[in-house]
Design a protein around this motif. Sequence first.
Motif, PDB file in Angstrom:
ATOM      1  N   PRO A  43      50.577   4.512  23.222  1.00 13.91           N
ATOM      2  CA  PRO A  43      51.546   5.383  22.864  1.00 13.91           C
ATOM      3  C   PRO A  43      52.284   5.665  23.865  1.00 13.91           C
ATOM      4  O   PRO A  43      51.944   5.755  25.162  1.00 13.91           O
ATOM      5  CB  PRO A  43      51.123   6.824  22.214  1.00 13.91           C
ATOM      6  N   TYR A  49      56.666  -3.153  17.863  1.00 19.12           N
ATOM      7  CA  TYR A  49      55.341  -3.061  16.963  1.00 19.12           C
ATOM      8  C   TYR A  49      55.093  -4.641  16.547  1.00 19.12           C
ATOM      9  O   TYR A  49      54.174  -5.024  16.036  1.00 19.12           O
ATOM     10  CB  TYR A  49      55.532  -2.347  15.761  1.00 19.12           C
ATOM     11  N   MET A  80      56.228  10.162  16.493  1.00 26.02           N
ATOM     12  CA  MET A  80      55.228  10.605  17.701  1.00 26.02           C
ATOM     13  C   MET A  80      54.650  11.811  17.311  1.00 26.02           C
ATOM     14  O   MET A  80      55.531  12.949  17.171  1.00 26.02           O
ATOM     15  CB  MET A  80      56.015  10.647  19.016  1.00 26.02           C
ATOM     16  N   TYR A  81      53.364  12.055  17.352  1.00 29.41           N
ATOM     17  CA  TYR A  81      52.452  13.109  17.148  1.00 29.41           C
ATOM     18  C   TYR A  81      52.043  13.918  18.443  1.00 29.41           C
ATOM     19  O   TYR A  81      51.492  13.040  19.333  1.00 29.41           O
ATOM     20  CB  TYR A  81      51.409  12.984  16.112  1.00 29.41           C
ATOM     21  N   SER A  82      52.182  15.052  18.715  1.00 28.61           N
ATOM     22  CA  SER A  82      51.757  15.877  19.686  1.00 28.61           C
ATOM     23  C   SER A  82      50.734  17.047  19.200  1.00 28.61           C
ATOM     24  O   SER A  82      51.011  17.469  18.065  1.00 28.61           O
ATOM     25  CB  SER A  82      52.640  16.328  20.605  1.00 28.61           C
ATOM     26  N   LYS A  93      51.011   0.946  14.000  1.00 27.00           N
ATOM     27  CA  LYS A  93      50.532   2.033  15.059  1.00 27.00           C
ATOM     28  C   LYS A  93      50.627   1.253  16.280  1.00 27.00           C
ATOM     29  O   LYS A  93      50.189   0.261  16.407  1.00 27.00           O
ATOM     30  CB  LYS A  93      49.041   2.400  14.719  1.00 27.00           C
ATOM     31  N   SER A  94      51.115   2.194  17.126  1.00 22.74           N
ATOM     32  CA  SER A  94      51.392   1.706  18.732  1.00 22.74           C
ATOM     33  C   SER A  94      50.055   1.735  19.361  1.00 22.74           C
ATOM     34  O   SER A  94      49.282   2.794  19.251  1.00 22.74           O
ATOM     35  CB  SER A  94      52.216   2.572  19.472  1.00 22.74           C
ATOM     36  N   GLN A 128      49.740  11.825  21.113  1.00 22.43           N
ATOM     37  CA  GLN A 128      48.576  11.230  20.725  1.00 22.43           C
ATOM     38  C   GLN A 128      48.652  10.315  19.901  1.00 22.43           C
ATOM     39  O   GLN A 128      47.767   9.257  20.055  1.00 22.43           O
ATOM     40  CB  GLN A 128      47.812  12.469  20.092  1.00 22.43           C
ATOM     41  N   ASP A 129      49.829  10.098  18.997  1.00 26.85           N
ATOM     42  CA  ASP A 129      49.837   8.779  18.088  1.00 26.85           C
ATOM     43  C   ASP A 129      51.111   8.585  17.815  1.00 26.85           C
ATOM     44  O   ASP A 129      51.988   9.589  17.693  1.00 26.85           O
ATOM     45  CB  ASP A 129      49.020   9.113  16.635  1.00 26.85           C
ATOM     46  N   GLN A 130      51.473   7.405  17.710  1.00 24.28           N
ATOM     47  CA  GLN A 130      52.887   6.916  17.550  1.00 24.28           C
ATOM     48  C   GLN A 130      52.750   5.672  16.565  1.00 24.28           C
ATOM     49  O   GLN A 130      52.039   4.864  16.351  1.00 24.28           O
ATOM     50  CB  GLN A 130      53.352   6.156  18.904  1.00 24.28           C
ATOM     51  N   PHE A 131      53.721   5.805  15.418  1.00 24.84           N
ATOM     52  CA  PHE A 131      53.773   4.953  14.210  1.00 24.84           C
ATOM     53  C   PHE A 131      55.105   4.492  13.911  1.00 24.84           C
ATOM     54  O   PHE A 131      56.147   4.988  13.963  1.00 24.84           O
ATOM     55  CB  PHE A 131      53.367   5.662  13.106  1.00 24.84           C
ATOM     56  N   SER A 167      55.647  16.851  15.545  1.00 24.91           N
ATOM     57  CA  SER A 167      56.025  15.324  15.869  1.00 24.91           C
ATOM     58  C   SER A 167      57.719  15.482  16.070  1.00 24.91           C
ATOM     59  O   SER A 167      58.421  16.364  15.904  1.00 24.91           O
ATOM     60  CB  SER A 167      55.720  14.769  14.464  1.00 24.91           C
TER      61      SER A 167
END
Length: 182
Positions: free
Chosen positions: A93, A146, A122-124, A89-90, A106-109, A132
């Motif tokens: 992000p 990463y 990447m989730y928004s 996970k970043s 919000q989240d980046q994996f 995503s």
Amino acid sequence: MTCMVQMEEIIELGFNRLVEVINLHDKSVDAYSEEIKNLDAELLCKMAAQVTGVISKTGIELLEKGKKDNQGEIYDPRHYPTKMIILGKSAEPMPYRPDNMSKGVQDQFCLLGEDGKFYEIMYSADELVIDSYLAEITPRQVIDLYGYEAMFMLYKAMQQYMQNQEELLFALEKTLDFIRSS
């Protein structure tokens, strides 16, 4: 007295040779370290190839898009068709998604799919929708974005799910220890 001088000279010569051997060893370790770091993306790719058969059984389906109700619960979810494992996970992000600059991330994996390819997701989210952006990335980008933690997480997945591969896992453990300590 000459015996004592000769002994001191022998000790000094021995000490100097020991220092030379240590320095030579340090240089070879540094050379191997550089060689391993130059091949780290290739190693990551080969590790991924070893584990892809397991991902279809143990991987997860990731949310592509979903709607949120008043309590924030997701309904009408749509998932990506391929199973994946999460490798990292970043911590920071991206500020916005490459496909739509008006959407913040919000989240980046970092992921590995059952097809053997590496991905970044990447989730928004807003009040109504979570969606995503999924993009394929190279093994070099995995390490650059990463770090070796993604490689270590892949090793842990291999360790957990691969049976009868003790020699391979032992060699990978030593290599990863070496890379992480450099």
